[in-house]
Design a protein around this motif. Structure first.
Motif, PDB file in Angstrom:
ATOM      1  N   UNK A 112      35.981  14.953   9.320  1.00  9.70           N
ATOM      2  CA  UNK A 112      36.940  15.901   9.721  1.00  9.70           C
ATOM      3  C   UNK A 112      36.304  17.372   9.698  1.00  9.70           C
ATOM      4  N   UNK A 113      35.143  17.680   8.736  1.00  3.26           N
ATOM      5  CA  UNK A 113      34.352  18.777   8.866  1.00  3.26           C
ATOM      6  C   UNK A 113      33.692  18.908  10.363  1.00  3.26           C
ATOM      7  N   UNK A 114      33.193  17.961  10.689  1.00 12.19           N
ATOM      8  CA  UNK A 114      32.362  17.903  11.900  1.00 12.19           C
ATOM      9  C   UNK A 114      33.590  18.004  13.214  1.00 12.19           C
ATOM     10  N   UNK A 115      34.734  17.618  13.200  1.00  9.59           N
ATOM     11  CA  UNK A 115      35.652  17.718  14.195  1.00  9.59           C
ATOM     12  C   UNK A 115      36.145  19.427  13.977  1.00  9.59           C
ATOM     13  N   UNK A 116      36.000  20.034  12.843  1.00  7.75           N
ATOM     14  CA  UNK A 116      36.830  21.106  12.589  1.00  7.75           C
ATOM     15  C   UNK A 116      35.403  22.176  13.277  1.00  7.75           C
ATOM     16  N   UNK A 117      34.349  21.758  13.268  1.00  5.71           N
ATOM     17  CA  UNK A 117      32.997  22.515  13.853  1.00  5.71           C
ATOM     18  C   UNK A 117      33.262  22.511  15.243  1.00  5.71           C
ATOM     19  N   UNK A 118      33.472  21.473  15.796  1.00 10.81           N
ATOM     20  CA  UNK A 118      33.635  21.373  17.526  1.00 10.81           C
ATOM     21  C   UNK A 118      35.096  22.095  17.658  1.00 10.81           C
ATOM     22  N   UNK A 119      36.049  22.175  16.984  1.00 13.90           N
ATOM     23  CA  UNK A 119      36.953  22.884  17.443  1.00 13.90           C
ATOM     24  C   UNK A 119      36.999  24.428  17.155  1.00 13.90           C
ATOM     25  N   UNK A 173      38.104  16.971  21.551  1.00  9.61           N
ATOM     26  CA  UNK A 173      38.057  16.123  20.143  1.00  9.61           C
ATOM     27  C   UNK A 173      39.363  16.181  19.767  1.00  9.61           C
ATOM     28  N   UNK A 174      39.668  14.723  19.506  1.00 10.19           N
ATOM     29  CA  UNK A 174      41.323  14.382  19.055  1.00 10.19           C
ATOM     30  C   UNK A 174      41.022  13.730  17.939  1.00 10.19           C
ATOM     31  N   UNK A 175      41.855  13.719  16.876  1.00  8.47           N
ATOM     32  CA  UNK A 175      41.909  12.630  15.752  1.00  8.47           C
ATOM     33  C   UNK A 175      41.596  11.241  15.979  1.00  8.47           C
ATOM     34  N   UNK A 221      33.182  11.077  16.173  1.00  7.42           N
ATOM     35  CA  UNK A 221      32.742  12.509  16.464  1.00  7.42           C
ATOM     36  C   UNK A 221      31.436  12.538  17.528  1.00  7.42           C
ATOM     37  N   UNK A 222      31.174  11.285  17.564  1.00  5.17           N
ATOM     38  CA  UNK A 222      30.024  10.987  18.754  1.00  5.17           C
ATOM     39  C   UNK A 222      30.614  11.059  20.391  1.00  5.17           C
ATOM     40  N   UNK A 223      32.090  10.519  20.273  1.00  2.65           N
ATOM     41  CA  UNK A 223      32.752  10.884  21.653  1.00  2.65           C
ATOM     42  C   UNK A 223      33.106  12.484  21.993  1.00  2.65           C
TER      43      UNK A 223
END
Length: 63
Positions: free
Chosen positions: A5-12, A28-30, A34-36
């Protein structure tokens, strides 16, 4: 918040900054790993993503 979740927040967060600067953004969806979310990033964007990710992790630790 877990690591994924932290990694995806960083992408957002990176996407927000990139949008304002007229740079490419990255889906970057749920449902995505994170690789995708990061597989199409060039080396400069990857570095920026890591900086954003480190800041997000530091904020988590500080809370």
């Amino acid at each position: 918040m877990n690591d994924e979740q932290l990694a995806k927040m960083a992408v957002h967060l990176l996407n927000c900054q990139s949008y304002v600067e007229g740079r490419p953004t990255y889906a970057c969806s749920d449902e995505m790993s994170i690789r995708d979310c990061t597989k199409h990033m060039d080396s400069d964007t990857w570095t920026s993503y890591h900086l954003m990710s480190n800041r997000a992790r530091a904020s988590k630790i500080a809370i």
